[in-house]
Design an enzyme around this catalytic site. Structure first.
Site, PDB file in Angstrom:
ATOM      1  N   ASP A 161      43.523  53.702  79.403  1.00 22.76           N
ATOM      2  CA  ASP A 161      44.389  55.440  80.154  1.00 22.76           C
ATOM      3  C   ASP A 161      44.256  56.036  78.570  1.00 22.76           C
ATOM      4  O   ASP A 161      45.289  55.926  77.795  1.00 22.76           O
ATOM      5  CB  ASP A 161      45.218  54.971  80.007  1.00 22.76           C
ATOM      6  CG  ASP A 161      46.730  55.725  80.973  1.00 22.76           C
ATOM      7  OD1 ASP A 161      46.464  56.953  81.341  1.00 22.76           O
ATOM      8  OD2 ASP A 161      48.109  55.630  81.107  1.00 22.76           O
ATOM      9  N   GLU A 179      40.287  56.710  82.360  1.00 20.16           N
ATOM     10  CA  GLU A 179      41.365  57.761  83.395  1.00 20.16           C
ATOM     11  C   GLU A 179      40.421  58.728  83.375  1.00 20.16           C
ATOM     12  O   GLU A 179      40.938  59.351  81.288  1.00 20.16           O
ATOM     13  CB  GLU A 179      42.711  57.636  83.685  1.00 20.16           C
ATOM     14  CG  GLU A 179      43.638  57.853  84.641  1.00 20.16           C
ATOM     15  CD  GLU A 179      44.491  57.907  84.753  1.00 20.16           C
ATOM     16  OE1 GLU A 179      44.433  57.144  85.694  1.00 20.16           O
ATOM     17  OE2 GLU A 179      45.906  58.315  84.155  1.00 20.16           O
ATOM     18  N   ASP A 184      51.970  53.133  79.947  1.00 19.32           N
ATOM     19  CA  ASP A 184      50.823  53.294  79.975  1.00 19.32           C
ATOM     20  C   ASP A 184      50.041  51.804  80.110  1.00 19.32           C
ATOM     21  O   ASP A 184      48.150  52.002  80.248  1.00 19.32           O
ATOM     22  CB  ASP A 184      50.453  53.931  78.557  1.00 19.32           C
ATOM     23  CG  ASP A 184      51.116  55.516  78.263  1.00 19.32           C
ATOM     24  OD1 ASP A 184      51.112  56.348  78.280  1.00 19.32           O
ATOM     25  OD2 ASP A 184      52.582  55.403  77.469  1.00 19.32           O
TER      26      ASP A 184
END
Length: 170
Positions: free
Chosen positions: A4, A65, A138
């Site tokens: 992420d 992501e 996160d």
């Protein structure tokens, strides 16, 4: 490995599994960079932190992501640069890299592409059978990306390859 991307906190999750079998948590955490450093030093620190994760856990693939449009242009730029560092770090090790949209990740782990962060965290905790929710957010998001990579990564890579091949025939 799921990532992420973020410049201040970059979530990293390592999950073991195959399609059709329950995934298992291997490791989760965040790579942090100091806001007191200039941008180039922060990107270097991020790359060094991610390199340590890649070298220690030796994943077979990386899911990242995809950066999505936000109202804060500086935040988008920071996230995009962190995403690029993550992709280069994985590619340097010869790993396949797949970018997953936030809605794809949400749909993969919750069944809804519009799920909120709390729902994603709750479901990733259940999917990986964790005693408690991963923190910070996160880290939970990185695990969700890792699970998405296992469940959808191959299909996404095959689709991207087919699109690229079709463009090449034009």
């Amino acid at each position: 490995m799921g990532i992420d991307p973020g410049l201040t906190r970059c979530g990293v999750g390592v999950v073991e599994g195959t399609l059709g079998r329950p995934p298992r948590l291997v490791a989760v955490g965040v790579v942090r960079t100091s806001t007191g450093l200039d941008l180039a030093r922060r990107l270097l620190a991020l790359e060094e932190g991610l390199a340590a994760w890649f070298d220690e856990y030796r994943p077979e693939a990386a899911g990242i992501e995809r950066v999505f449009a936000q109202h804060n242009l500086n935040s988008v730029m920071d996230t995009a640069q962190a995403s690029g560092v993550a992709a280069v770090s994985a590619a340097r090790r010869g790993l396949p890299v797949t970018f997953h949209t936030p809605s794809e990740v949400k749909a993969a782990v919750t069944g809804s592409g519009t799920a909120d962060k709390a729902q994603v965290t709750q479901m990733i905790t259940r999917i990986l059978r964790l005693a408690e929710a991963p923190r910070p957010a996160d880290a939970a998001d990185a695990l969700a990306v890792a699970v998405t990579q296992i469940w959808r990564g191959g299909a996404t890579n095959r689709y991207a390859a087919a699109v690229a091949a079709a463009k090449g025939k034009r």
